[in-house]
Design a protein around this motif. Structure first.
Motif, PDB file in Angstrom:
ATOM      1  N   ASN A 148       0.861  -1.176   0.000  1.00 57.96           N
ATOM      2  CA  ASN A 148       0.000   0.000   0.000  1.00 57.96           C
ATOM      3  C   ASN A 148       0.904   1.234   0.000  1.00 57.96           C
ATOM      4  OD1 ASN A 148      -1.659   2.159   0.594  1.00 57.96           O
ATOM      5  ND2 ASN A 148      -2.868   1.054   2.113  1.00 57.96           N
ATOM      6  N   GLN A 149       0.983   1.910  -1.150  1.00 56.05           N
ATOM      7  CA  GLN A 149       1.895   3.043  -1.315  1.00 56.05           C
ATOM      8  C   GLN A 149       1.477   4.275  -0.502  1.00 56.05           C
ATOM      9  OE1 GLN A 149       4.710   2.781  -3.010  1.00 56.05           O
ATOM     10  NE2 GLN A 149       4.326   0.793  -3.934  1.00 56.05           N
ATOM     11  N   THR A 150       0.218   4.326  -0.078  1.00 56.16           N
ATOM     12  CA  THR A 150      -0.275   5.516   0.637  1.00 56.16           C
ATOM     13  C   THR A 150      -0.331   5.323   2.147  1.00 56.16           C
ATOM     14  OG1 THR A 150      -2.586   4.826   0.414  1.00 56.16           O
ATOM     15  CG2 THR A 150      -1.662   6.171  -1.379  1.00 56.16           C
ATOM     16  N   LEU A 151      -0.007   4.155   2.637  1.00 55.71           N
ATOM     17  CA  LEU A 151      -0.145   3.858   4.056  1.00 55.71           C
ATOM     18  C   LEU A 151       0.669   4.806   4.931  1.00 55.71           C
ATOM     19  CD1 LEU A 151      -1.560   1.894   5.950  1.00 55.71           C
ATOM     20  CD2 LEU A 151       0.450   0.423   5.804  1.00 55.71           C
ATOM     21  N   PHE A 152       1.939   5.008   4.609  1.00 57.06           N
ATOM     22  CA  PHE A 152       2.791   5.866   5.426  1.00 57.06           C
ATOM     23  C   PHE A 152       2.312   7.323   5.383  1.00 57.06           C
ATOM     24  CE2 PHE A 152       6.631   8.492   6.112  1.00 57.06           C
ATOM     25  CZ  PHE A 152       6.919   8.092   7.407  1.00 57.06           C
ATOM     26  N   ALA A 153       1.978   7.807   4.198  1.00 66.89           N
ATOM     27  CA  ALA A 153       1.487   9.193   4.073  1.00 66.89           C
ATOM     28  C   ALA A 153       0.184   9.380   4.847  1.00 66.89           C
ATOM     29  CB  ALA A 153       1.289   9.552   2.603  1.00 66.89           C
ATOM     30  N   SER A 154      -0.682   8.399   4.790  1.00 68.63           N
ATOM     31  CA  SER A 154      -1.951   8.481   5.534  1.00 68.63           C
ATOM     32  C   SER A 154      -1.691   8.532   7.032  1.00 68.63           C
ATOM     33  CB  SER A 154      -2.842   7.276   5.220  1.00 68.63           C
ATOM     34  OG  SER A 154      -3.197   7.261   3.870  1.00 68.63           O
ATOM     35  N   TYR A 155      -0.723   7.749   7.486  1.00 67.51           N
ATOM     36  CA  TYR A 155      -0.369   7.734   8.900  1.00 67.51           C
ATOM     37  C   TYR A 155       0.168   9.097   9.333  1.00 67.51           C
ATOM     38  CZ  TYR A 155       2.129   6.644  13.195  1.00 67.51           C
ATOM     39  OH  TYR A 155       2.593   6.660  14.490  1.00 67.51           O
ATOM     40  N   ILE A 156       1.068   9.666   8.543  1.00 67.56           N
ATOM     41  CA  ILE A 156       1.634  10.986   8.866  1.00 67.56           C
ATOM     42  C   ILE A 156       0.530  12.045   8.870  1.00 67.56           C
ATOM     43  CG2 ILE A 156       3.194  12.816   8.034  1.00 67.56           C
ATOM     44  CD1 ILE A 156       4.647  10.458   9.338  1.00 67.56           C
ATOM     45  N   ASN A 157      -0.337  12.017   7.870  1.00 67.68           N
ATOM     46  CA  ASN A 157      -1.459  12.978   7.825  1.00 67.68           C
ATOM     47  C   ASN A 157      -2.325  12.866   9.068  1.00 67.68           C
ATOM     48  OD1 ASN A 157      -0.708  14.139   5.396  1.00 67.68           O
ATOM     49  ND2 ASN A 157      -2.005  12.789   4.160  1.00 67.68           N
ATOM     50  N   LYS A 158      -2.586  11.633   9.501  1.00 68.96           N
ATOM     51  CA  LYS A 158      -3.416  11.423  10.693  1.00 68.96           C
ATOM     52  C   LYS A 158      -2.697  11.991  11.924  1.00 68.96           C
ATOM     53  CE  LYS A 158      -5.657   7.824  13.357  1.00 68.96           C
ATOM     54  NZ  LYS A 158      -5.862   6.394  13.522  1.00 68.96           N
ATOM     55  N   CYS A 159      -1.396  11.714  12.041  1.00 69.61           N
ATOM     56  CA  CYS A 159      -0.620  12.212  13.183  1.00 69.61           C
ATOM     57  C   CYS A 159      -0.571  13.737  13.218  1.00 69.61           C
ATOM     58  CB  CYS A 159       0.807  11.659  13.139  1.00 69.61           C
ATOM     59  SG  CYS A 159       0.911   9.898  13.508  1.00 69.61           S
TER      60      CYS A 159
END
Length: 163
Positions: A148-159
Motif C-alpha cells: 500500500n503506497q499511501t499507508l505511510f502518508a496516511s499515517y503521517i497525515n493522521k498524526c
C-alpha cells in the motif's frame, strides 16, 4: 524458442557454488523435465566455467542494466538470498526459489528466507538440496501482496491532524 525460462541471479556477490550447482547435469535434466529450455545466469563478480547442455540453452552474463526485464522474461527465478533480489522478484509476481549461501558466517539471509517461506511466498534451500526443492509444486506458492503506497502518508497525515 518455445518452452520456459529460468533466471539465476547471485546479485552483486560471488556465489560460484550456486552457478556450479545449477550448471550440473542432474539439475539441468530436472529443469528440462519440468519444461524449461532456457537458463539465463547472472553471475556477479564470481568466476565460473560455462556449461553446455543438449536440450537447454545456457547463457551467462556478469550483470544486467535492466534487471527487471530479466525477471519479467523468467518463468522461474532461482536467486541468492539478498533482500533486494528477493523482494524485486516477489514484486514481479514470479515464482522464486532462494538458495542460501551456507558458506557465509552469521548469515542473516536465512532469517529472511525462512520468514518468506513461512508465508509460502517462496521456497528456500541450500545448494545441497536444490534438486529436491526443484521438484516441489511451484503453483502452491502464494503471490506476494502489492504494498500500500499511501499507508505511510496516511499515517503521517493522521498524526499531523490533516485526516
Amino acid at each position: 524458442m518455445n518452452g520456459k525460462r529460468v533466471f539465476i541471479t547471485v546479485g552483486t556477490t560471488k556465489f560460484d557454488k550456486l552457478v556450479k550447482t545449477v550448471s550440473n547435469s542432474d539439475i539441468l535434466n530436472i529443469l528440462h523435465k519440468l519444461g524449461y529450455n532456457q537458463i539465463q545466469f547472472q553471475v556477479g563478480n564470481g568466476s565460473y566455467i560455462e556449461a553446455k547442455h543438449d536440450t537447454i540453452k545456457l547463457s551467462y552474463n556478469t550483470y544486467f542494466e535492466d534487471f527487471d526485464s530479466e525477471i519479467e522474461k523468467a518463468d522461474l527465478v532461482i536467486s541468492h538470498a539478498g533482500a533486494g533480489s528477493c523482494l524485486q522478484v516477489l514484486r514481479k509476481k514470479k515464482p522464486l526459489i532462494v538458495v542460501v549461501n551456507d558458506e557465509l558466517m552469521n548469515n542473516h539471509q536465512v532469517e529472511l528466507a525462512e520468514e518468506l517461506e513461512k508465508y509460502s511466498y517462496l521456497y528456500y534451500c541450500t545448494c545441497n538440496i536444490l534438486k529436491e526443492v526443484l521438484l516441489k509444486d511451484i503453483s502452491k506458492l502464494v503471490t506476494y501482496p502489492t504494498p500500500n503506497q499511501t499507508l505511510f502518508a496516511s499515517y503521517i497525515n493522521k498524526c499531523m491532524g490533516f485526516a
